[in-house]
Scaffold this active site. Sequence first.
Site, mmCIF file in Angstrom:
data_model
loop_
_atom_site.group_PDB
_atom_site.id
_atom_site.type_symbol
_atom_site.label_atom_id
_atom_site.label_comp_id
_atom_site.label_asym_id
_atom_site.label_seq_id
_atom_site.Cartn_x
_atom_site.Cartn_y
_atom_site.Cartn_z
ATOM 1 N N LYS A 17 0.839 -1.211 0.000
ATOM 2 C CA LYS A 17 0.000 0.000 0.000
ATOM 3 C C LYS A 17 0.869 1.254 0.000
ATOM 4 O O LYS A 17 0.629 2.198 -0.736
ATOM 5 C CB LYS A 17 -0.898 0.047 1.254
ATOM 6 C CG LYS A 17 -1.837 -1.127 1.404
ATOM 7 C CD LYS A 17 -2.767 -0.927 2.603
ATOM 8 C CE LYS A 17 -2.047 -0.959 3.940
ATOM 9 N NZ LYS A 17 -1.556 -2.299 4.336
ATOM 10 N N ARG A 92 -9.156 1.065 9.190
ATOM 11 C CA ARG A 92 -8.798 -0.333 9.382
ATOM 12 C C ARG A 92 -9.839 -1.058 10.213
ATOM 13 O O ARG A 92 -9.630 -2.210 10.597
ATOM 14 C CB ARG A 92 -7.487 -0.387 10.145
ATOM 15 C CG ARG A 92 -6.273 -0.699 9.311
ATOM 16 C CD ARG A 92 -5.078 -0.535 10.236
ATOM 17 N NE ARG A 92 -4.014 -1.405 9.901
ATOM 18 C CZ ARG A 92 -2.851 -0.992 9.399
ATOM 19 N NH1 ARG A 92 -2.651 0.269 9.129
ATOM 20 N NH2 ARG A 92 -1.909 -1.848 9.165
ATOM 21 N N ARG A 131 11.888 -7.153 5.243
ATOM 22 C CA ARG A 131 11.801 -5.695 5.170
ATOM 23 C C ARG A 131 12.713 -5.065 6.207
ATOM 24 O O ARG A 131 12.815 -5.533 7.323
ATOM 25 C CB ARG A 131 10.349 -5.270 5.422
ATOM 26 C CG ARG A 131 10.136 -3.772 5.412
ATOM 27 C CD ARG A 131 8.709 -3.432 5.136
ATOM 28 N NE ARG A 131 7.873 -3.465 6.335
ATOM 29 C CZ ARG A 131 6.599 -3.074 6.354
ATOM 30 N NH1 ARG A 131 6.017 -2.644 5.249
ATOM 31 N NH2 ARG A 131 5.901 -3.130 7.453
ATOM 32 N N ARG A 164 11.532 -3.865 12.021
ATOM 33 C CA ARG A 164 10.516 -3.393 12.962
ATOM 34 C C ARG A 164 10.091 -4.530 13.880
ATOM 35 O O ARG A 164 9.968 -5.665 13.434
ATOM 36 C CB ARG A 164 9.300 -2.907 12.162
ATOM 37 C CG ARG A 164 9.279 -1.400 11.979
ATOM 38 C CD ARG A 164 8.267 -0.963 10.954
ATOM 39 N NE ARG A 164 6.926 -1.520 11.131
ATOM 40 C CZ ARG A 164 5.915 -1.281 10.308
ATOM 41 N NH1 ARG A 164 6.089 -0.490 9.260
ATOM 42 N NH2 ARG A 164 4.743 -1.815 10.512
ATOM 43 N N ARG A 175 -0.909 -9.834 12.963
ATOM 44 C CA ARG A 175 -1.399 -8.718 12.146
ATOM 45 C C ARG A 175 -2.331 -9.218 11.044
ATOM 46 O O ARG A 175 -3.317 -8.572 10.706
ATOM 47 C CB ARG A 175 -0.222 -7.954 11.527
ATOM 48 C CG ARG A 175 0.497 -7.086 12.558
ATOM 49 C CD ARG A 175 1.881 -6.717 12.122
ATOM 50 N NE ARG A 175 1.928 -5.802 11.005
ATOM 51 C CZ ARG A 175 3.052 -5.536 10.315
ATOM 52 N NH1 ARG A 175 4.177 -6.110 10.645
ATOM 53 N NH2 ARG A 175 3.014 -4.674 9.315
HETATM 54 P P1 ADP Z 1 1.273 -2.374 7.898
HETATM 55 O O1 ADP Z 1 0.363 -1.744 6.913
HETATM 56 O O2 ADP Z 1 2.468 -2.984 7.239
HETATM 57 O O3 ADP Z 1 0.562 -3.259 8.883
HETATM 58 P P2 ADP Z 1 1.519 0.078 9.389
HETATM 59 O O4 ADP Z 1 2.782 0.816 9.513
HETATM 60 O O5 ADP Z 1 0.434 0.621 8.567
HETATM 61 O O6 ADP Z 1 1.937 -1.355 8.868
HETATM 62 O O7 ADP Z 1 0.905 -0.194 10.845
HETATM 63 C C1 ADP Z 1 1.682 -0.633 11.907
HETATM 64 C C2 ADP Z 1 0.829 -0.720 13.164
HETATM 65 O O8 ADP Z 1 0.336 0.585 13.502
HETATM 66 C C3 ADP Z 1 -0.412 -1.591 13.053
HETATM 67 O O9 ADP Z 1 -0.138 -2.959 13.256
HETATM 68 C C4 ADP Z 1 -1.277 -0.983 14.179
HETATM 69 O O10 ADP Z 1 -0.841 -1.407 15.454
HETATM 70 C C5 ADP Z 1 -0.964 0.498 14.063
HETATM 71 N N1 ADP Z 1 -1.924 1.177 13.151
HETATM 72 C C6 ADP Z 1 -1.654 1.768 11.966
HETATM 73 N N2 ADP Z 1 -2.770 2.265 11.417
HETATM 74 C C7 ADP Z 1 -3.776 1.988 12.273
HETATM 75 C C8 ADP Z 1 -5.179 2.213 12.272
HETATM 76 N N3 ADP Z 1 -5.794 2.839 11.249
HETATM 77 N N4 ADP Z 1 -5.892 1.768 13.338
HETATM 78 C C9 ADP Z 1 -5.314 1.142 14.372
HETATM 79 N N5 ADP Z 1 -4.008 0.879 14.426
HETATM 80 C C10 ADP Z 1 -3.232 1.287 13.396
#
Ligand code: ADP
Length: 217
Positions: A17, A92, A131, A164, A175
Site C-alpha cells: 500500500k 482499518r 523488510r 521493525r 497482524r
Molecule cells: P502495515 O500496513 O504494514 O501493517 P503500518 O505501519 O500501517 O503497517 O501499521 C503498523 C501498526 O500501527 C499496526 O499494526 C497498528 O498497530 C498500528 N496502526 C496503523 N494504522 C492503524 C489504524 N488505522 N488503526 C489502528 N491501528 C493502526
Amino acid sequence: MSRPLRIVMLGPPGSGKGTRAHIISELYGIPVITTGDMLREAVAKGTEYGKIAGGYMSRGELVPDEIVNGVVGERLSMSDLENGFILDGFPRSAPQAEFLDSFLEEHGLKLDHVIYVTLDDEAIVKRLSNRRSCPSCGEVYHLVSMPPKKEGVCDKCGSELVLRDDDRPSVIRNRLEVYREKTQPLLKKYRDKGLMREVPGDYPLDQLQEQLKRILG
Ligand code: ADP
C-alpha cells in the site's frame, strides 16, 4: 487545475500500500497520510498517545479507534489537502470507516477511489521478514528485491536500518489475523459503493506508475 483526488489504500499488511501511495502522491502531487508512521512518530516522541499506542503496535494489534480517529481527524483538518489526500493504513475497522464517512460528509467531500492491494499470506510473511525500515525517515527496503546501497544503512538519511518489532514472523501472523477480522469486512462496503479498484501486490515495480495512472485516469 485538475479536480482533487481522495483515495484510500486498503489491503493486508505488507501488500505494498505504502509503495503505491507514494507513487500516486508523486504523480498527482497529493499528500500521503500514513497512520502507521504517525503513530510510530508519537511512540518515538513519547507523547501521551504514543505511550498507549506502542504496546498495541508491538503486539500487532490495532491501536484503539478513538486514538487513531483523533489523530487522523486532526490531520485531515490541515490546510494542505486542497488537491486531495491518500490515506495509507486508515480506515482499518468499521468504527474508523464510519468516522471517515462522517468527516467527509460534514465537509462536503467524497472519496474517489479505494485501491485494494492483494497479496497472499505466504508472500506477506516473506516480504515483511525481509523488510528493513529506517527509524528516522521511514524509508523502507527489502533485503532481496530493494536492498540499500550500503548494507544496513538508509540511502536517504544515513541512519541505521532496523527490522521493525512487528515485522517479526510471530507478530506478522497476528497482524494478518487482525486484518482478516477487523479490516477485511470493509471491502464489501467500498465494493458496494462502486469505489473499489483491485490491484495485485506483486505487480512488477517498474510498471506500477503506468498501472496506477490507468486506474486513476
Ligand atoms: P502495515 O500496513 O504494514 O501493517 P503500518 O505501519 O500501517 O503497517 O501499521 C503498523 C501498526 O500501527 C499496526 O499494526 C497498528 O498497530 C498500528 N496502526 C496503523 N494504522 C492503524 C489504524 N488505522 N488503526 C489502528 N491501528 C493502526
